[in-house]
Every structure is written in structure tokens, then in C-alpha cells.
Design an enzyme around this catalytic site. Structure first.
Site, short mmCIF file in Angstrom:
data_model
loop_
_atom_site.label_atom_id
_atom_site.label_comp_id
_atom_site.label_asym_id
_atom_site.label_seq_id
_atom_site.Cartn_x
_atom_site.Cartn_y
_atom_site.Cartn_z
N ASP A 150 7.16 6.84 4.25
CA ASP A 150 7.36 6.67 2.79
C ASP A 150 8.54 5.73 2.57
O ASP A 150 9.62 5.97 3.08
CB ASP A 150 7.65 8.04 2.14
CG ASP A 150 6.52 9.02 2.39
OD1 ASP A 150 5.47 8.90 1.77
OD2 ASP A 150 6.69 9.91 3.26
N ASP A 186 4.91 -1.67 5.47
CA ASP A 186 4.42 -2.77 4.63
C ASP A 186 5.44 -3.08 3.53
O ASP A 186 5.12 -3.81 2.60
CB ASP A 186 3.07 -2.41 4.00
CG ASP A 186 3.14 -1.14 3.18
OD1 ASP A 186 3.88 -0.22 3.58
OD2 ASP A 186 2.47 -1.03 2.14
N THR A 241 -4.72 2.38 8.93
CA THR A 241 -4.81 3.63 8.17
C THR A 241 -4.97 3.31 6.68
O THR A 241 -4.80 2.17 6.26
CB THR A 241 -3.52 4.46 8.34
OG1 THR A 241 -2.44 3.77 7.71
CG2 THR A 241 -3.19 4.71 9.79
C1 LIG Z 1 3.18 7.30 3.77
S1 LIG Z 1 2.55 8.52 4.81
C2 LIG Z 1 1.95 7.58 6.22
C3 LIG Z 1 1.00 8.36 7.07
C4 LIG Z 1 0.49 7.65 8.33
N1 LIG Z 1 1.54 7.37 9.27
C5 LIG Z 1 -0.29 6.40 8.00
O1 LIG Z 1 0.11 5.32 8.42
O2 LIG Z 1 -1.31 6.53 7.33
C6 LIG Z 1 4.02 9.27 5.46
C7 LIG Z 1 3.79 10.68 5.98
O3 LIG Z 1 4.99 11.14 6.62
C8 LIG Z 1 5.12 12.53 6.38
N2 LIG Z 1 6.54 12.87 6.57
C9 LIG Z 1 7.59 12.39 5.88
N3 LIG Z 1 8.74 12.89 6.35
C10 LIG Z 1 8.41 13.73 7.37
C11 LIG Z 1 9.18 14.55 8.24
N4 LIG Z 1 10.51 14.61 8.15
N5 LIG Z 1 8.53 15.28 9.17
C12 LIG Z 1 7.18 15.23 9.25
N6 LIG Z 1 6.39 14.46 8.46
C13 LIG Z 1 7.01 13.72 7.52
C14 LIG Z 1 4.63 12.70 4.94
O4 LIG Z 1 4.21 14.02 4.69
C15 LIG Z 1 3.48 11.68 4.89
O5 LIG Z 1 2.24 12.29 5.16
#
Ligand SMILES: C[S@@+](CC[C@H](N)C(=O)[O-])C[C@H]1O[C@@H](n2cnc3c(N)ncnc32)[C@H](O)[C@@H]1O
Length: 271
Positions: A150, A186, A241
Site C-alpha cells: 500500500d 507502481d 497481480t
Molecule cells: C496493495 S496490496 C498488494 C497485494 C499483492 N502483493 C499484489 O501485488 O497484488 C497490499 C497487501 O499487503 C497487506 N499488508 C499490509 N501490511 C501488512 C503487514 N504488516 N503484514 C501483513 N500484510 C500486510 C494488506 O492487507 C494488502 O492485502
């Protein structure tokens, strides 16, 4: 300490890199969860919150996977596209998907099902920063992946970005000597932020110091002092993804990074 309305002192709210979104599962995800979560989703005792392990929690990799093999860890696996593809195509390695978003974990179980249920993969439903150092031994990770974390683009939210000193302090000791740390984003501003923090870490070395910037124009603003070199080519094992597609659809470029963990000095090495 903050004071609440009653005047009582409250512990400061912890900064986390995620937001808890809807936890409801679609019927197909619920079915995957019911059938497969016992086999795949690790369930260590929890501490103060359900995303944090308790003081007595531990993870014995030999017991979990029934062997000791190279370990690939992906933090923030989202819907599981990358980690399931990797587990399927690299049966000689073990894989750990760390994600706090339950619908994403359930979708990952769906993918695991479609991939023929590889046994070299487990899901950890906890905050990576607060769980990995408590659960994994030092120098136990061969590859660490963080893809499309994120971006938290507003300045007042930058402290919530996953790639920040507390996360790096938590995970870099877990990388084995010469382990690879791969990232992709990105958001040019986040790519710049990553470079500033990661290039400065003595434990890490860029794998592609001469690597050029990605080609093309981007719809977001490039920081004026953004590095011209040091960018990695797209890692061939990185699957596209939905988050990458979203960035591409908005006209943003993808910034890939790869670092290697500098070997620790051996006993007897000159200081
Ligand atoms: C923007 S999404 C990207 C998902 C995937 N990597 C992709 O490229 O499609 C970021 C993900 O990181 C997870 N996330 C953020 N901080 C995290 C943490 N400290 N531990 C585990 N997951 C985390 C969020 O729940 C979210 O699903």
C-alpha cells in the site's frame, strides 16, 4: 501517553501498515476456507490483538513443512497470485505467505486448491512486522518479497508505509547471507522512498547497480532526485497481480528493486 475524554491515560495507538477491511467471505472463498484452512493457515496463539502473536507463540519450520528447505517469504500476499505460482513451480523450496486480509487468504486457498494443493506453502494471518521476528529464527529466509505494498501517498500517512525502519529492523536480521529481497511498486514516490531507506542499510547491497529506470512515461510525478540507475529488471517469477494491473491502467510505471543480504562477518574475520 494520550489522555482520553475521561482524562485517563491511554497507550499511544500503534502505527500499522494495513487497514482492516470487510472480512466477509463469498461462498466460494468460504468453501475454500472451510476445506483447507486447517491444513494451510497457521494459527499461533495471539497476543494483545488478533494480528499479533502471543509471547508464547513459536513456529518450528521443520515441523510445519516436514523438512528444512530454502524459505521464500512474501509479505502482503493479497489474493495469492505470486506465492501460489512460486510454490507450484518450485517444489524444492518452502513458501510462507504473510497477509492480514482474510478474504485475500481465502482466495489464496482457492488458488492453492486449483494448483493441486502443493504442500510447500503455508499462510500466516498476522502482521508481518510484529510476527516474523517473534516466529522465525535469524538468517532463516532465502528470499523476501514485497510487491505493490500500500503506497500511503498522503504525507501524513507516510509513517504507515510498510517499508520503513521498524519493518526493516524486524525483517533484515531474518535474511540469510546472500538472501534476495525483491520489491515492486507502481508509485514513483514510494519507489524513491524505498531507495532512500534500503540503499542506506549496511545489511543490503543493490543487485543491479547499473540497472536503468523502467522505460516509458508515467502519470505520477517523478521526484526530482529519483535515482537514474539501480533498478532491477522485472523478476521473471513475478506474476501480474490485480494491483499491478490497476497501476498500469492508471498510466503508472512499475519500479522493480532487488537487493542481496550482505554476508555477516565470520568469527575470526578482521574487523
Ligand atoms: C496493495 S496490496 C498488494 C497485494 C499483492 N502483493 C499484489 O501485488 O497484488 C497490499 C497487501 O499487503 C497487506 N499488508 C499490509 N501490511 C501488512 C503487514 N504488516 N503484514 C501483513 N500484510 C500486510 C494488506 O492487507 C494488502 O492485502
Amino acid at each position: 501517553m494520550r489522555a482520553d475524554r475521561s482524562g485517563e491515560d491511554k497507550a499511544p495507538r500503534e502505527i500499522v501498515s494495513f487497514v482492516r477491511r470487510g472480512e466477509r467471505l463469498t461462498p466460494s472463498r468460504q468453501s475454500a476456507w472451510d476445506r483447507l484452512s486447517d491444513q494451510y493457515v497457521l494459527d499461533p496463539p495471539r497476543g494483545s490483538r488478533d494480528t499479533v502473536p502471543g509471547a508464547d507463540a513459536s513456529l518450528d519450520l521443520q515441523e510445519v513443512f516436514g523438512r528444512r528447505a530454502e524459505l521464500v517469504v512474501e509479505v502482503g500476499t493479497g489474493l495469492g497470485e505470486n506465492i501460489v505460482a512460486a510454490a507450484q513451480s518450485h517444489p524444492q523450496r518452502d513458501h510462507l505467505a504473510v497477509e492480514v486480509y482474510r478474504p485475500g487468504l481465502a482466495q489464496t486457498l482457492n488458488r492453492i486448491d486449483r494448483a493441486g494443493c502443493p504442500r510447500n506453502l503455508r499462510l500466516l494471518p498476522l502482521d508481518a512486522q510484529r510476527s516474523l521476528p517473534a516466529l522465525l529464527p535469524e538468517a532463516s529466509i532465502s528470499e523476501l518479497w514485497v510487491y505493490f505494498a500500500d503506497p500511503w501517498p498522503k504525507a501524513r500517512h507516510h509513517k504507515r508505509r510498510l517499508i520503513n525502519p521498524p519493518f526493516l529492523d524486524a525483517v533484515l536480521p531474518l535474511l540469510s547471507d546472500r538472501a534476495t529481497f525483491r520489491l515492486a511498486t507502481d508509485w514513483a514516490q514510494y519507489a524513491h522512498h524505498m531507495r532512500r531507506l534500503l540503499d542506506a542499510r549496511a545489511e543490503l547491497e543493490l543487485l543491479h547497480p547499473a540497472g536503468p529506470r523502467p522505460e516509458g512515461v508515467t502519470s505520477d510525478t517523478l521526484p526530482v532526485d529519483l535515482a537514474h540507475t539501480g533498478w532491477a529488471p522485472r523478476f521473471e517469477g513475478r506474476v501480474k497481480t490485480s494491483f499491478e494491473n490497476k497501476g498500469g491502467g492508471a498510466g503508472r510505471l512499475v519500479w522493480d528493486l532487488a537487493y542481496t543480504r550482505v554476508p555477516r562477518p565470520s568469527v575470526g574475520d578482521p574487523l
